[in-house]
Design a protein around this motif. Structure first.
Motif, PDB file in Angstrom:
ATOM      1  N   MET B 248      49.758  34.027  77.422  1.00  0.00           N
ATOM      2  CA  MET B 248      50.996  34.716  77.090  1.00  0.00           C
ATOM      3  C   MET B 248      51.513  35.480  78.300  1.00  0.00           C
ATOM      4  SD  MET B 248      49.479  37.437  74.329  1.00  0.00           S
ATOM      5  CE  MET B 248      51.100  37.951  73.844  1.00  0.00           C
ATOM      6  N   ILE B 252      60.906  40.606  82.805  1.00  0.00           N
ATOM      7  CA  ILE B 252      62.052  41.494  82.562  1.00  0.00           C
ATOM      8  C   ILE B 252      63.365  40.710  82.598  1.00  0.00           C
ATOM      9  CG2 ILE B 252      62.502  42.153  84.970  1.00  0.00           C
ATOM     10  CD1 ILE B 252      62.680  45.097  83.925  1.00  0.00           C
ATOM     11  N   TYR B 254      65.761  38.345  81.268  1.00  0.00           N
ATOM     12  CA  TYR B 254      66.127  37.678  80.016  1.00  0.00           C
ATOM     13  C   TYR B 254      66.646  36.263  80.268  1.00  0.00           C
ATOM     14  CZ  TYR B 254      68.579  36.923  75.563  1.00  0.00           C
ATOM     15  OH  TYR B 254      68.994  36.414  74.363  1.00  0.00           O
ATOM     16  N   ILE B 257      63.726  33.814  81.259  1.00  0.00           N
ATOM     17  CA  ILE B 257      62.826  33.500  80.144  1.00  0.00           C
ATOM     18  C   ILE B 257      63.512  32.554  79.145  1.00  0.00           C
ATOM     19  CG2 ILE B 257      61.818  34.537  78.057  1.00  0.00           C
ATOM     20  CD1 ILE B 257      60.026  35.064  80.247  1.00  0.00           C
ATOM     21  N   HIS B 258      64.811  32.766  78.951  1.00  0.00           N
ATOM     22  CA  HIS B 258      65.542  31.891  78.035  1.00  0.00           C
ATOM     23  C   HIS B 258      66.087  30.659  78.759  1.00  0.00           C
ATOM     24  CE1 HIS B 258      65.588  34.164  74.227  1.00  0.00           C
ATOM     25  NE2 HIS B 258      65.397  35.210  75.009  1.00  0.00           N
ATOM     26  N   ARG B 278      57.162  27.105  77.260  1.00  0.00           N
ATOM     27  CA  ARG B 278      56.498  26.332  76.220  1.00  0.00           C
ATOM     28  C   ARG B 278      56.623  24.832  76.489  1.00  0.00           C
ATOM     29  NH1 ARG B 278      56.716  28.212  70.284  1.00  0.00           N
ATOM     30  NH2 ARG B 278      55.271  26.765  69.362  1.00  0.00           N
ATOM     31  N   TYR B 290      49.666  27.720  73.915  1.00  0.00           N
ATOM     32  CA  TYR B 290      50.771  28.639  74.179  1.00  0.00           C
ATOM     33  C   TYR B 290      50.779  29.700  73.090  1.00  0.00           C
ATOM     34  CZ  TYR B 290      55.674  30.221  74.350  1.00  0.00           C
ATOM     35  OH  TYR B 290      56.830  30.974  74.407  1.00  0.00           O
ATOM     36  N   ASP B 292      52.745  33.246  73.378  1.00  0.00           N
ATOM     37  CA  ASP B 292      54.119  33.724  73.377  1.00  0.00           C
ATOM     38  C   ASP B 292      54.530  34.182  74.761  1.00  0.00           C
ATOM     39  OD1 ASP B 292      55.696  33.809  70.902  1.00  0.00           O
ATOM     40  OD2 ASP B 292      53.964  34.851  70.057  1.00  0.00           O
ATOM     41  N   VAL B 293      55.838  34.203  74.982  1.00  0.00           N
ATOM     42  CA  VAL B 293      56.384  34.980  76.091  1.00  0.00           C
ATOM     43  C   VAL B 293      57.419  35.938  75.505  1.00  0.00           C
ATOM     44  CG1 VAL B 293      55.965  33.247  77.879  1.00  0.00           C
ATOM     45  CG2 VAL B 293      58.165  33.281  76.690  1.00  0.00           C
ATOM     46  N   LEU B 294      57.529  37.097  76.130  1.00  0.00           N
ATOM     47  CA  LEU B 294      58.443  38.123  75.653  1.00  0.00           C
ATOM     48  C   LEU B 294      59.299  38.614  76.814  1.00  0.00           C
ATOM     49  CD1 LEU B 294      55.383  38.742  74.306  1.00  0.00           C
ATOM     50  CD2 LEU B 294      56.688  40.462  73.129  1.00  0.00           C
ATOM     51  N   VAL B 295      60.494  39.072  76.462  1.00  0.00           N
ATOM     52  CA  VAL B 295      61.292  39.770  77.451  1.00  0.00           C
ATOM     53  C   VAL B 295      60.848  41.226  77.385  1.00  0.00           C
ATOM     54  CG1 VAL B 295      63.609  40.353  78.234  1.00  0.00           C
ATOM     55  CG2 VAL B 295      63.217  38.212  77.000  1.00  0.00           C
ATOM     56  N   ALA B 296      60.251  41.724  78.444  1.00  0.00           N
ATOM     57  CA  ALA B 296      59.743  43.097  78.420  1.00  0.00           C
ATOM     58  C   ALA B 296      59.562  43.620  79.831  1.00  0.00           C
ATOM     59  CB  ALA B 296      58.418  43.160  77.661  1.00  0.00           C
ATOM     60  N   ASP B 297      59.504  44.917  79.919  1.00  0.00           N
ATOM     61  CA  ASP B 297      59.340  45.612  81.194  1.00  0.00           C
ATOM     62  C   ASP B 297      57.853  45.881  81.393  1.00  0.00           C
ATOM     63  OD1 ASP B 297      59.157  47.500  83.191  1.00  0.00           O
ATOM     64  OD2 ASP B 297      60.863  48.690  82.489  1.00  0.00           O
ATOM     65  N   HIS B 347      73.699  45.752  78.554  1.00  0.00           N
ATOM     66  CA  HIS B 347      72.553  45.225  79.293  1.00  0.00           C
ATOM     67  C   HIS B 347      71.928  46.376  80.042  1.00  0.00           C
ATOM     68  CE1 HIS B 347      72.681  40.869  78.785  1.00  0.00           C
ATOM     69  NE2 HIS B 347      73.944  41.090  78.517  1.00  0.00           N
TER      70      HIS B 347
END
Lengths: 125, 467
Positions: B248, B252, B254, B257-258, B278, B290, B292-297, B347
């Motif tokens: 995982m 940061i 977005y 990641i998308h 993925r 796989y 997860d991946v997350l948008v995060a700081d 944003h």
């Protein structure tokens, strides 16, 4: 987002929040995706789980029916329970919806299965 | 030599020769030691004799089986041979071979074998190879099987070392080894996972070879959970999933990641609809690993429930050359106010943060969320003329395992730092967190130093008249 991931996440990143766990799930699209069953992985992951939070999350996404109220004390789970855990932890995916901070109600959107946990600059501690 | 004499199982070491790829010299020994620990095999290395530019290394192992298990993980190990004889000249080697008991140099009549003669840093003419094979056969009367060049049961190799690659090769070799082939390493995986064939890539995707080395340094193994806080396009996750870990990551960015960021392939106008980390794992048949991946700081550690969640943290943090080093925040406190009606489409603003702080942050994260004995593996970019070990961040809970340099140009390199968590994280004791003895970057951004360094090089070249 899988429920295994959800089980690890908090909203304690928000200024002033100290018990941002578990996050509430408001799902708008949930899918089940096939994942190879691997009992060894489930066994390894168990000590890291907060089962109460998992049960709550599974209920919120509508996949709690086979999950017991609590995990058995014994180490030997039997294949049925392992398969249920496998299903709930790895196969159920929240593709669209939101995660909600239990303390402040702050929402984190999930789109395309990916949660966005970024805060605005005035919310960070 | 004493090690060759069996005195009960506990003392039995057999001699082997590692043939390394001619690549990433500084990483070879570190990778070998890490994989020996991962696969749980004992290894004897005389580091006083280690020459990192030589492709050959003599090691002691317990068995061929241990050697085969090592080679199933080796990125930089090309081949492994059981060492039968060695010497400065062929007659010396033959004399050594004659000392070997017959049982060790027998090929049964019903099996097949071949010889391969390989010169390192010298091309050997075919005629001289034939001479050498004949000389060797003189010492090997019990080789009774048939020759089979394509698919023999046993392959015997004479390795002749004529110095570091690129050096002037002498007429006579510096050293010769003769051994029986045991196994090849995983060089073919580098081709299999090559970025050219990867579905989703970006500007900073890590090449396949280095990703595999990083997974080895992290002792990544099956059924682990591996985390990359600066996941980008997930190159490191691919290597970790290949070794059976569940993966995982967060980023940061977005848009990246998308998979909406601008494509980085020169002939690609827009991203495919199904580009994602993925999809990369799916491409190699590893989608089941796989998570997860997350948008995060990544600097917000409280995003994670406070416990040792990860078995390994493998990452390539951004350092401002191709991707900026960012976290969410406001440059000035007053900038943080966002009017209510703008919030939905807002944003968040990112601020640059000091590079040393970002590396200390990474160590603090690892100290808290790694399991005990879990490893943190990351790249530290450095300005070579000013670098010293005092620039590497430290943490009470993390012990430095290795620190390998990849030179990028005359002034810039990046160092692959591997640390192991050796103490549990304590809230009180670790409130100060990671520190650096000497801040390598100071107030300057690495980007500033990087481009300045290149300009200086350009000037030097101009002055010396080369172009």
């Amino acid at each position: 987002m899988k429920l295994l991931t959800h089980n690890m996440l908090t909203s304690n990143i928000i200024k002033g929040v100290t018990k941002g766990f578990p996050l509430v799930i408001n799902p708008s699209r949930v899918e089940v995706q096939e994942v190879d069953f691997n009992p060894d992985f489930i066994t390894r992951v168990l000590p890291k789980l907060d089962f109460t939070a998992l049960k709550q999350a599974a209920t919120q996404v509508g996949h709690a029916d086979k999950l017991p109220e609590a995990l058995p004390e014994t180490a030997d789970f039997g294949e049925d329970l392992q398969k249920t855990l496998h299903h709930v932890l790895l196969q159920v995916e929240v593709l669209e919806g939101e995660l909600v901070c239990p303390e402040t109600g702050r929402k984190f959107p999930i789109s395309n299965g990916i949660p966005n946990m970024l805060l605005n600059e005035d919310e960070v501690s | 030599m004493a090690a060759r004499i069996a005195r009960g199982m506990a003392d039995t070491w057999k001699r082997y020769i590692f043939h390394f790829a001619n690549d990433h010299f500084d990483f070879k020994l570190a990778e070998l030691k890490a994989i020996a620990r991962t696969v749980g095999c004992q290894i004897q290395i005389d580091e006083t004799k280690y020459d990192k530019e030589s492709p050959f290394l003599e090691v002691g192992l317990r068995s061929d089986e241990d050697g085969k298990r090592l080679m199933q993980r080796a990125t930089l190990g090309r081949s492994l041979y059981e060492l039968m004889a060695e010497g400065r000249t062929l007659p010396e080697l033959c004399a050594d071979l004659n000392k070997l008991p017959d049982a060790k140099k027998t090929v049964a009549a019903d099996s097949t074998f071949r010889f391969q003669i390989e010169g390192f840093n010298k091309r050997l003419p075919q005629a001289s190879k034939v001479d050498r094979i004949e000389a060797l056969l003189q010492c090997l009367p019990k080789f009774q099987g048939k020759i089979n060049l394509k698919a023999p049961d046993h392959s015997f190799h004479l390795l002749e070392y004529y110095g570091h690659e690129g050096s002037k090769s002498p007429d006579q070799p510096y050293w010769l080894y003769f051994g029986r082939w045991i196994a090849d390493g995983q060089r073919d995986k580098i081709r299999q996972f090559h970025l050219q064939k990867r579905h989703f890539i970006g500007n900073t995707s890590m090449d396949a070879g280095l990703s595999l080395i990083m997974a080895n340094m992290g002792q990544v193994d099956k059924n682990q959970i591996v985390f990359d806080p600066f996941v980008g396009t997930g190159s490191l996750l691919v290597a970790c999933a290949h070794h059976g870990a569940y993966v995982m990551g967060t980023d940061i960015d977005y848009m990246l990641i998308h998979a909406k960021a601008r494509p980085s392939r020169h002939n690609q106008k827009r991203r495919d609809k199904d580009e994602s980390i993925r999809a990369n794992l799916r491409q190699y048949g590893m989608e089941s690993r796989y998570l997860d991946v997350l948008v995060a700081d990544a600097s917000r550690h409280d995003l994670w429930r406070n416990m040792p969640l990860f078995d390994a943290i493998i990452t390539d943090p951004p350092y401002g050359i191709r991707e900026a080093s960012l976290k969410i925040g406001a440059e000035k406190p007053a900038d943080a106010f966002i009017p209510e009606d703008c919030r939905d489409n807002h944003h968040p603003q990112s601020v640059k943060y000091r590079l040393s702080d970002s590396f200390c942050d990474l160590l603090n994260f690892a100290a808290r969320f790694l399991k005990l004995n879990g490893r943190l593996v990351y790249w530290l970019p450095v300005f070579r003329p000013q670098y010293s070990e005092a620039n590497v961040p430290r943490h009470r809970c993390l012990q430095l395992v290795s620190n390998c340099e990849q030179i990028l140009n005359t002034t810039i390199s990046r160092r692959l730092v591997t640390m192991e968590k050796t103490a549990e994280w304590q809230a009180e004791e670790d409130s100060r967190g990671a520190t650096v003895e000497v801040d390598h970057y100071g107030d300057k951004s690495f980007r500033e130093r990087y481009f300045k360094a290149n300009r200086t090089i350009a000037k030097e070249m101009e002055a010396s008249g080369s172009s």
